[in-house]
Design an enzyme around this catalytic site. Structure first.
Site, mmCIF file in Angstrom:
data_model
loop_
_atom_site.group_PDB
_atom_site.id
_atom_site.type_symbol
_atom_site.label_atom_id
_atom_site.label_comp_id
_atom_site.label_asym_id
_atom_site.label_seq_id
_atom_site.Cartn_x
_atom_site.Cartn_y
_atom_site.Cartn_z
ATOM 1 N N ASP A 60 -8.526 -4.360 -1.756
ATOM 2 C CA ASP A 60 -9.568 -5.377 -1.909
ATOM 3 C C ASP A 60 -10.619 -5.363 -0.804
ATOM 4 O O ASP A 60 -11.737 -5.808 -1.011
ATOM 5 C CB ASP A 60 -8.953 -6.783 -2.069
ATOM 6 C CG ASP A 60 -8.373 -7.353 -0.774
ATOM 7 O OD1 ASP A 60 -8.040 -6.571 0.134
ATOM 8 O OD2 ASP A 60 -8.251 -8.594 -0.680
ATOM 9 N N GLU B 288 1.848 -1.049 0.268
ATOM 10 C CA GLU B 288 2.074 -1.370 -1.140
ATOM 11 C C GLU B 288 1.984 -0.170 -2.080
ATOM 12 O O GLU B 288 1.285 -0.227 -3.100
ATOM 13 C CB GLU B 288 1.117 -2.486 -1.577
ATOM 14 C CG GLU B 288 1.272 -3.742 -0.735
ATOM 15 C CD GLU B 288 0.670 -4.989 -1.376
ATOM 16 O OE1 GLU B 288 -0.173 -4.837 -2.268
ATOM 17 O OE2 GLU B 288 1.054 -6.101 -0.972
ATOM 18 N N TYR C 221 3.693 -13.179 -2.024
ATOM 19 C CA TYR C 221 2.729 -14.272 -2.210
ATOM 20 C C TYR C 221 3.264 -15.353 -3.145
ATOM 21 O O TYR C 221 2.547 -15.828 -4.015
ATOM 22 C CB TYR C 221 1.408 -13.695 -2.729
ATOM 23 C CG TYR C 221 0.678 -12.899 -1.656
ATOM 24 C CD1 TYR C 221 -0.184 -13.528 -0.774
ATOM 25 C CD2 TYR C 221 0.892 -11.525 -1.514
ATOM 26 C CE1 TYR C 221 -0.833 -12.821 0.228
ATOM 27 C CE2 TYR C 221 0.253 -10.807 -0.510
ATOM 28 C CZ TYR C 221 -0.614 -11.466 0.353
ATOM 29 O OH TYR C 221 -1.254 -10.764 1.348
ATOM 30 N N GLU D 292 3.166 -9.596 4.963
ATOM 31 C CA GLU D 292 2.049 -10.350 4.386
ATOM 32 C C GLU D 292 2.579 -11.574 3.667
ATOM 33 O O GLU D 292 3.475 -11.476 2.826
ATOM 34 C CB GLU D 292 1.252 -9.518 3.364
ATOM 35 C CG GLU D 292 0.357 -8.480 3.976
ATOM 36 C CD GLU D 292 -0.498 -7.734 2.950
ATOM 37 O OE1 GLU D 292 -0.745 -8.276 1.853
ATOM 38 O OE2 GLU D 292 -0.899 -6.607 3.264
HETATM 39 C C1 GCB Z 1 -2.082 -7.560 -0.677
HETATM 40 C C2 GCB Z 1 -2.758 -6.455 0.048
HETATM 41 C C3 GCB Z 1 -3.915 -6.929 0.897
HETATM 42 C C4 GCB Z 1 -4.709 -7.978 0.140
HETATM 43 C C5 GCB Z 1 -3.798 -9.148 -0.157
HETATM 44 C C6 GCB Z 1 -4.501 -10.251 -0.935
HETATM 45 O O1 GCB Z 1 -0.978 -7.468 -1.124
HETATM 46 O O2 GCB Z 1 -1.875 -5.679 0.819
HETATM 47 O O3 GCB Z 1 -4.698 -5.828 1.244
HETATM 48 O O4 GCB Z 1 -5.847 -8.386 0.829
HETATM 49 O O5 GCB Z 1 -2.715 -8.725 -0.905
HETATM 50 O O6 GCB Z 1 -5.048 -11.158 -0.332
HETATM 51 O O7 GCB Z 1 -4.499 -10.183 -2.164
#
Ligand code: GCB
Length: 597
Positions: A160, A410, A465, A501
């Site tokens: 992204d 990832e 997440y 993350e």
């Molecule tokens: C992820 C990625 C990271 C993104 C993040 C997001 O899993 O590793 O590069 O910026 O999610 O905020 O979606």
């Protein structure tokens, strides 16, 4: 590869500044053969994309050209002369006057081009650099170039963050002697109060080598001779997270009393080890607190900036972060040196982000075609990945702050072909550096049931997440998912597990008394839920929030003016969550929250 520095036998000239600049479609066939016919100038170091207002430049596909005149110092007639690019993102061709003198592929690692036979001491030459930001399925990171309905080429990619390109780090002209020290590999250990520094020095010719180590006060504490040696340091002061201590290692290539070449680098004595569920630094369990970061700021893009670097480290100290991951590419060497000097622990990541067709399938995680296939991550992609690993480990192997290599972010580790793709890379990394643990950051779709490669690695690094992309604004459900996920990994692997993350997009200034996505309260509550779960697992070794600061992304309906998961805004103002993290992290001193001692 040794970084150019000034020593009694080496000199360097910085070439940063404002260079002539143009894009290939507006220049002739061979623009390097004359002064660039362009009204534009670009700052170096800086990504070029946000410097100009013209959209054709910002999203240019193809080559851009940078050019300037360079004068060679008068005294360099007996020296070998090189131009060094700390990075050219993602590929470069280097021209001296009319001739192509070197090429490099890989946007975040440095390269040297030798100019000795092309330039004269005291003379000047025209230096032109063509830089391409293009990404294909055979580059690291991968991407895709498509041709739109209007005939324009368009770059897309599977990560992204915005694909900034250009000369984002410094450029140097530097000299080294004809007989030179070419490389050094430092490995450290200690037993009781005695430190040991093991050295392997490579030289251009078979010459005698002498080495000495001085403490921070400049006093020589150990000396030896020979290209391979182990030096002992009595009453060693260890390099520790939060308490950096650096010795100066000086290497000399000598002929009798004559010093032919001399090179000094900082050395921190410390050990790193994974034992069972623990991540040990100097034999003591270490708990990571901190962030996944980006090299990102307004106008400069990924351009290295000392002021931002200093301020970011200040904010990390303010908030109690003891570590960060160089997501999703190797950062400027200056950043690692700063971390060395200030005792910040680094997980050093390659630029292999987006080796995952599952992300194209959105939350279903279903790849439109297999990731590891002729069509996408093929043998050439892996060769590029291997070369990138060589350059990363070659550059960063001597930094005490670097405690682990992260081979990819990832990847589709749940797909067929993942093992065949990664096993040779893991073997290569272990051969290049047998001392540091290896990891990769695991995508949500790679579960403890379907991942195929975790046994090759030392640490389980989860990007998760729950409460954001899954169970959005439903923290009770998110908490259950996360609990089960972590428990599953611990049970399957017996390895240390950490979070590389977790985060929630947050627009500063939006508030709510309910669990509402994008509010400052939700970011805080989301993080608190994660922490509650982490603290239930003694096997859990660290937490790195996504992200340190908001950052620029490519256009897309998921992003409003970039990715807003920063705990700080893009201009480094704290959101409410910053105080909550500060409260949790300050004073932990590398220990797990709630742990004794
Ligand atoms: C992820 C990625 C990271 C993104 C993040 C997001 O899993 O590793 O590069 O910026 O999610 O905020 O979606």
């Amino acid at each position: 590869m040794l970084k150019p520095i000034s020593t009694p036998t080496r000199e360097l000239v910085n070439l940063d500044g404002v260079w002539r600049f143009g894009i290939d479609t507006r220049l002739g066939e061979t623009p390097w053969t004359a002064r660039l016919d362009t009204p534009l100038e670009a700052a170096v170091p800086a990504s070029y994309n946000d410097l100009f207002t013209d959209p054709e430049i910002r999203d240019h596909v193809g080559w851009v050209y940078y050019q300037r005149e360079v004068r060679v110092p008068r005294g360099w007639s007996d020296e070998r002369i090189f131009v060094r690019f700390d990075a050219a993102t993602h590929a470069a061709r280097v021209y001296v006057d009319d001739a192509l003198v070197g090429e490099h592929v890989g946007g975040y690692t440095p390269f040297d081009v030798e100019l000795t036979d092309r330039v004269a001491a005291g003379g000047s030459f025209r230096l032109t650099v063509a830089v391409s930001g293009d990404l294909t399925n055979e580059t690291i990171p991968p991407g895709k170039i498509e041709v739109g309905m209007d005939g324009r080429q368009k770059q897309t990619y599977f990560h992204d963050f915005y694909n900034y390109a250009g000369l984002a780090r410094s450029v140097w002209l530097h000299s080294i002697p004809r007989i030179s020290i070419d490389d050094v590999t430092v490995t450290t250990d200690f037993e009781g109060s005695v430190g040991s520094v093991d050295l392997r020095v490579e030289t251009s010719d078979a010459v005698d080598v002498r080495v000495r180590i001085a403490d921070a006060g400049g006093e020589v504490v150990a000396e030896a001779s020979g290209a391979s040696s182990t030096l002992s340091i009595a009453d060693v002061v260890l390099w520790k997270p939060g308490a950096a201590y650096l010795y100066d290692l000086t290497i000399e290539a000598v002929d009798g009393d004559r010093v032919l070449d001399s090179y000094t680098l900082p050395v921190g004595v410390r050990t790193v080890e994974v034992r069972g569920h623990e991540f040990l630094i100097n034999g003591e369990p270490f708990y990571f607190t901190g962030f996944g970061k980006h090299e990102d700021s307004a106008v400069r893009g990924k351009g290295h900036d000392d002021a931002y670097m200093v301020h970011d480290f200040q904010l990390m100290e303010w908030i109690g972060a003891n570590s960060f991951r160089t997501s999703h590419y190797p950062y400027a060497e200056d950043v690692l040196e700063f971390a060395d000097r200030h005792g910040i622990v680094v997980i050093d990541e390659t630029a292999a982000v987006g080796l995952n067709m599952g992300v194209v399938g959105g939350m279903s995680g279903k790849p439109p075609f297999p990731t590891f296939s002729e069509q996408f991550a093929n043998d050439n992609t892996r060769a590029a990945h291997a070369q990138h690993l060589r350059e990363l480990i070659g550059r960063d192997k001597n930094h005490p702050s670097v405690v682990m290599w992260c081979i990819a972010n990832e990847p589709a580790s749940n797909e067929d072909g993942a093992r065949e793709y990664f096993e040779p890379l893991v073997d290569l990394a272990r051969e290049l550096d047998p001392t540091r643990p290896l990891t990769y950051a695991l995508v949500m779709f790679a579960t403890f049931q379907n991942d195929r490669i975790i046994d090759l690695f030392d640490v389980v690094s989860l990007n998760r997440y729950y409460g954001w992309y899954v169970a959005t604004a439903d923290l009770p459900t998110a908490e259950r998912y996360l609990q089960g996920d972590i428990a599953g990994w611990i049970e399957r692997t017996g390895k240390p597990v950490m979070m590389t993350e977790y985060g929630a997009d947050t627009q500063p200034g939006i508030h709510s008394v309910w669990d509402q996505a994008w509010t400052e309260e939700y970011q805080r509550d989301y993080l608190a839920m994660n922490h509650r779960v982490f603290d239930r697992f003694p096997q859990f070794v660290g937490e790195q929030v996504w992200n340190f600061a908001d950052f620029a992304t490519s256009n897309g309906i998921h992003r409003v003016d970039g990715n807003k998961k920063g705990v700080f805004t893009r201009d480094r103002k704290p959101k409410s969550a910053a105080w909550a993290l500060r409260e949790r992290w300050r004073g932990l001193d590398g220990r797990k929250p709630g742990a004794d001692g």
